[in-house]
Motif scaffolding. Structure first.
Motif, PDB file in Angstrom:
ATOM      1  N   GLN A 232      14.708 -66.658 -33.319  1.00  0.00           N
ATOM      2  CA  GLN A 232      13.905 -65.706 -34.078  1.00  0.00           C
ATOM      3  C   GLN A 232      14.008 -66.067 -35.563  1.00  0.00           C
ATOM      4  OE1 GLN A 232      17.379 -62.451 -33.527  1.00  0.00           O
ATOM      5  NE2 GLN A 232      15.529 -61.620 -34.428  1.00  0.00           N
ATOM      6  N   PRO A 233      13.154 -65.503 -36.424  1.00  0.00           N
ATOM      7  CA  PRO A 233      13.261 -65.793 -37.865  1.00  0.00           C
ATOM      8  C   PRO A 233      14.654 -65.440 -38.378  1.00  0.00           C
ATOM      9  CG  PRO A 233      11.187 -64.691 -37.392  1.00  0.00           C
ATOM     10  CD  PRO A 233      11.976 -64.646 -36.129  1.00  0.00           C
ATOM     11  N   THR A 234      15.258 -66.362 -39.086  1.00  0.00           N
ATOM     12  CA  THR A 234      16.620 -66.148 -39.576  1.00  0.00           C
ATOM     13  C   THR A 234      16.614 -65.174 -40.749  1.00  0.00           C
ATOM     14  OG1 THR A 234      16.417 -68.105 -40.985  1.00  0.00           O
ATOM     15  CG2 THR A 234      17.432 -68.393 -38.809  1.00  0.00           C
ATOM     16  N   ASP A 235      17.759 -64.522 -40.943  1.00  0.00           N
ATOM     17  CA  ASP A 235      17.888 -63.553 -42.033  1.00  0.00           C
ATOM     18  C   ASP A 235      18.730 -64.165 -43.154  1.00  0.00           C
ATOM     19  OD1 ASP A 235      17.771 -61.289 -43.550  1.00  0.00           O
ATOM     20  OD2 ASP A 235      19.046 -60.074 -42.269  1.00  0.00           O
ATOM     21  N   ARG A 236      19.958 -63.739 -43.303  1.00  0.00           N
ATOM     22  CA  ARG A 236      20.818 -64.268 -44.364  1.00  0.00           C
ATOM     23  C   ARG A 236      21.610 -65.456 -43.823  1.00  0.00           C
ATOM     24  NH1 ARG A 236      21.769 -60.870 -48.810  1.00  0.00           N
ATOM     25  NH2 ARG A 236      20.585 -58.934 -48.710  1.00  0.00           N
ATOM     26  N   ILE A 237      21.386 -66.602 -44.422  1.00  0.00           N
ATOM     27  CA  ILE A 237      22.019 -67.829 -43.968  1.00  0.00           C
ATOM     28  C   ILE A 237      23.041 -68.284 -44.999  1.00  0.00           C
ATOM     29  CG2 ILE A 237      21.660 -70.280 -43.481  1.00  0.00           C
ATOM     30  CD1 ILE A 237      20.769 -68.497 -41.239  1.00  0.00           C
TER      31      ILE A 237
ATOM     32  N   THR B 240      13.145 -73.045 -37.126  1.00  0.00           N
ATOM     33  CA  THR B 240      13.984 -74.233 -37.216  1.00  0.00           C
ATOM     34  C   THR B 240      14.488 -74.385 -38.641  1.00  0.00           C
ATOM     35  OG1 THR B 240      12.757 -75.365 -35.467  1.00  0.00           O
ATOM     36  CG2 THR B 240      14.085 -76.736 -36.938  1.00  0.00           C
ATOM     37  N   LEU B 241      15.798 -74.570 -38.775  1.00  0.00           N
ATOM     38  CA  LEU B 241      16.407 -74.870 -40.062  1.00  0.00           C
ATOM     39  C   LEU B 241      16.642 -76.371 -40.151  1.00  0.00           C
ATOM     40  CD1 LEU B 241      19.121 -72.062 -40.432  1.00  0.00           C
ATOM     41  CD2 LEU B 241      16.794 -72.100 -41.332  1.00  0.00           C
TER      42      LEU B 241
ATOM     43  N   PHE C   4      17.097 -75.489 -45.365  1.00  0.00           N
ATOM     44  CA  PHE C   4      15.870 -74.713 -45.562  1.00  0.00           C
ATOM     45  C   PHE C   4      15.155 -74.509 -44.229  1.00  0.00           C
ATOM     46  CE2 PHE C   4      15.124 -79.194 -46.138  1.00  0.00           C
ATOM     47  CZ  PHE C   4      13.972 -79.456 -45.408  1.00  0.00           C
ATOM     48  N   PRO C   5      14.382 -73.411 -44.093  1.00  0.00           N
ATOM     49  CA  PRO C   5      13.560 -73.229 -42.889  1.00  0.00           C
ATOM     50  C   PRO C   5      12.364 -74.173 -42.943  1.00  0.00           C
ATOM     51  CG  PRO C   5      13.207 -71.416 -44.424  1.00  0.00           C
ATOM     52  CD  PRO C   5      14.291 -72.255 -45.010  1.00  0.00           C
ATOM     53  N   SER C   6      12.162 -74.935 -41.907  1.00  0.00           N
ATOM     54  CA  SER C   6      11.115 -75.971 -41.933  1.00  0.00           C
ATOM     55  C   SER C   6       9.951 -75.681 -40.994  1.00  0.00           C
ATOM     56  CB  SER C   6      11.725 -77.323 -41.568  1.00  0.00           C
ATOM     57  OG  SER C   6      12.349 -77.263 -40.289  1.00  0.00           O
TER      58      SER C   6
ATOM     59  N   GLU D  27      27.041 -68.775 -49.982  1.00  0.00           N
ATOM     60  CA  GLU D  27      27.231 -67.505 -49.297  1.00  0.00           C
ATOM     61  C   GLU D  27      25.917 -67.032 -48.680  1.00  0.00           C
ATOM     62  OE1 GLU D  27      29.091 -64.679 -51.833  1.00  0.00           O
ATOM     63  OE2 GLU D  27      30.786 -65.980 -52.308  1.00  0.00           O
ATOM     64  N   PRO D  28      25.983 -66.179 -47.647  1.00  0.00           N
ATOM     65  CA  PRO D  28      24.756 -65.757 -46.963  1.00  0.00           C
ATOM     66  C   PRO D  28      23.740 -65.117 -47.914  1.00  0.00           C
ATOM     67  CG  PRO D  28      26.671 -65.159 -45.665  1.00  0.00           C
ATOM     68  CD  PRO D  28      27.191 -65.658 -46.977  1.00  0.00           C
ATOM     69  N   ASN D  29      22.536 -65.660 -47.899  1.00  0.00           N
ATOM     70  CA  ASN D  29      21.438 -65.149 -48.717  1.00  0.00           C
ATOM     71  C   ASN D  29      20.150 -65.195 -47.905  1.00  0.00           C
ATOM     72  OD1 ASN D  29      22.407 -64.539 -51.517  1.00  0.00           O
ATOM     73  ND2 ASN D  29      23.137 -66.651 -51.367  1.00  0.00           N
ATOM     74  N   PRO D  30      19.220 -64.276 -48.164  1.00  0.00           N
ATOM     75  CA  PRO D  30      17.958 -64.283 -47.426  1.00  0.00           C
ATOM     76  C   PRO D  30      16.996 -65.320 -47.998  1.00  0.00           C
ATOM     77  CG  PRO D  30      17.963 -62.467 -48.979  1.00  0.00           C
ATOM     78  CD  PRO D  30      19.316 -63.127 -49.083  1.00  0.00           C
ATOM     79  N   TRP D  31      16.025 -65.699 -47.193  1.00  0.00           N
ATOM     80  CA  TRP D  31      14.982 -66.605 -47.654  1.00  0.00           C
ATOM     81  C   TRP D  31      13.917 -65.819 -48.419  1.00  0.00           C
ATOM     82  CZ3 TRP D  31      17.116 -71.027 -47.044  1.00  0.00           C
ATOM     83  CH2 TRP D  31      17.834 -71.334 -45.885  1.00  0.00           C
TER      84      TRP D  31
END
Length: 549
Positions: A267-272, A215-216, A204-206, A288-292
């Motif tokens: 930078q802010p992450t997109d699909r992780i 930061t993840l 998760f983005p923290s 699978e890659p998904n956006p926050w």
């Protein structure tokens, strides 16, 4: 299959599966079956493996006796669970793979289901992660799955069971899902293995920095008992990011025993997306890659009153009626969270959305033809051009038929038959035409006093085509309903597709109209097939003297 053949096939399978026993001491075997015509039929079964920090619950059955299938002749369904050690559960699964499915697990005497071939997926010794399994529970938390895929269609009794709503409801209550709504699982088997190392796992983005970085964080909780704790140091997390412009990063992070790790981003992450891999067991989890989810827009409305609407009578068969419409008031909306400050990403997402919408419109299987009334007056050439364009559209669709070609139109006549039904070049296609009595009653001929009913001309033309084309000559039937044919709309069936046409085929292009390929054609094909069966051949409407003339 002999006992020797079964043993020879089980040995390598068991050797691959028994490796799981060290991580999963206990298991639960669940089986749903149908007894019909003195045979047992597997509906679905699976082995649920329990990690070392959990104990399998006691087994149970769905009632003291098998459930009687309503409206059947002695048919019954059974569902049971059997708690056992992982070794015995794996052995049952291996025997099922060899064609010997015991649907009475734990009973004094086995009950072997009708043998039907299955194939493993993936190969023995491997498990698939991120599987959409309708029988998986929340605590499984994305388990790994192995399955035995049935290689034949369900037997006739199983197929007929799926047509009984009470039976499907009973199965859903006890299995937790309706196998007839998930054809890929019906009559199959599966083995479900939760993550044996992590009791929970989260990425998760923290945090976000003032400079725009992000930061993840990784949080993993090991499985543990008083005597044993899972070794987290065998795990490596692989994290990938996909942005609107493409893949941008791939990072690998070994996990410490405490289960925590962090990954900085500029930078802010997109699909992780991420994969959790164990050095001893292989792939354990995959996302699978998904956006926050950064922002939520919430809208609220309250119903303050209702309005009564009265509908007047439309005749004896259409009595007057009334109904109430709720009126919404006090509409409000608010926003939770906020979008990431990433303008280029937002712009790319918007532009890609515009392209996808354009491509969706261009790929839509629909055609519009005709001219508005304001452009038809005094412009016969334009009208004729639109008529030709509409005809070309239908001819192009008709030419695609390889197995089935059916025209349904209450006003389909001999002109339309020659204009469209004979356009298909495939010798295996016999055109079928389902017309209505109004089409047969109308008069044809330009000179007054020398006009004939269209039905007579239709029959005469068909007789000539039968002599010329043989089995390729169109078959014509007249739908029930007399002057009010039972089918109002117009359809064109080409193989498995069903096109719905607004105007009749005898006036294509003269007025505005649309033809659309329906998204669910099966129900319409079944409906038309039933009407075709109840319809009469055109020859049955023609007097013998007129037909012979």
């Amino acid at each position: 299959m002999s006992v020797m053949e079964i043993s020879a096939e089980i040995d390598p399978v068991e050797s691959a599966l028994l490796e799981l026993a060290r991580d999963y001491p206990t298991a639960l075997v669940r089986v749903a079956s149908l007894r019909a015509e003195r045979r047992q039929h597997l509906l679905f079964g699976w082995v649920e493996l329990f990690p070392f920090d959990m104990d399998a619950p006691p087994g149970w059955k769905a009632g003291k006796k098998p459930w009687t299938v309503p409206g059947s002749s002695g048919w019954s369904c059974g569902f049971s669970t059997h708690s056992t050690c992982a070794t015995e559960a794996v052995r049952w699964y291996a025997q099922a793979a060899a064609g010997r499915v015991n649907v009475a697990v734990g009973a004094p005497a086995p009950a072997i289901a009708e043998e039907r071939p299955v194939a493993p997926e993936p190969a023995w010794g491997r498990l698939a992660a991120s599987v959409e399994a309708p029988f998986a529970m929340r605590w499984h938390d994305g388990p790994r799955v192995h399955r035995l895929v049935p290689m034949r269609r369900p037997s006739r009794p199983v197929h007929e069971l799926g047509l009984i709503p009470q039976a499907r409801q009973w199965l859903e209550e006890h299995l937790g899902f309706d196998p007839f709504a998930h054809e890929e699982w019906l009559c199959g088997l599966a083995m479900l293995a939760p993550d044996p190392v992590c009791a929970s796992f989260e990425v998760f983005p923290s945090a976000r920095s003032p400079t725009g970085g992000e930061t993840l964080s990784v949080s993993a909780v090991p499985r543990r008992t008083a005597a044993r704790t899972a070794d987290m140091t065998t795990l490596t997390l692989h994290v990938v990011e996909r942005r609107p412009g493409g893949w941008t990063s791939l990072q690998s992070v070994p996990l410490a025993q405490d289960g925590y790790a962090s990954l900085p981003a500029s930078q802010p992450t997109d699909r992780i997306g991420w994969a959790l891999v164990c050095a001893e067991r292989g792939l354990l989890r995959l996302s699978e890659p998904n956006p926050w989810l950064n922002q939520i827009n919430v809208g609220m409305a309250m119903i303050g009153s209702t309005a009564k609407v009265e509908v007047p009578s439309g005749g004896r068969r259409k009595p007057a009626q009334d109904y109430e419409v709720p009126l919404r008031t006090m509409e409000r909306s608010f926003v939770v969270g906020g979008p990431a400050d990433d303008r280029a990403r937002s712009r790319l997402i918007k532009l890609r959305g515009c392209r996808r919408e354009r491509e969706r419109r261009e790929a839509a299987r629909q055609h519009i033809f005709g001219l508005p009334s304001s452009k038809r007056t005094g412009q016969s050439r334009d009208v004729e051009a639109k008529r030709r364009e509409a005809q070309d559209i239908i001819v192009n669709i008709v030419g695609q038929a390889r197995r089935r070609l059916v025209f349904v139109d209450p006003f389909f006549g001999p002109r339309e038959m020659r204009l469209f039904a004979l356009q298909n070049p495939n010798s295996a296609v016999t055109p079928r035409i389902l017309t209505g009595l109004p089409a047969l009653k109308s008069l044809v001929g330009d000179q007054a006093g020398f006009q004939v009913q269209q039905g007579l001309q239709f029959a005469h033309d068909l007789k000539g085509l039968a002599a010329q084309l043989g089995p390729r000559a169109p078959q014509v039937r007249v739908m029930p309903g007399q002057d009010l044919p039972v089918i109002h709309d117009r359809y064109l069936i080409v193989d498995d597709d069903v096109w719905h046409c607004g105007p009749s085929f005898n006036e294509l292009g003269e007025r505005l109209g649309v033809i659309v390929c329906l998204p669910n054609p099966l129900d319409v094909r079944v409906m038309i097939a039933r009407v075709w069966r109840d319809s009469r051949p055109l020859s049955g409407f023609i007097p013998t003297s007129a037909g012979s003339a």
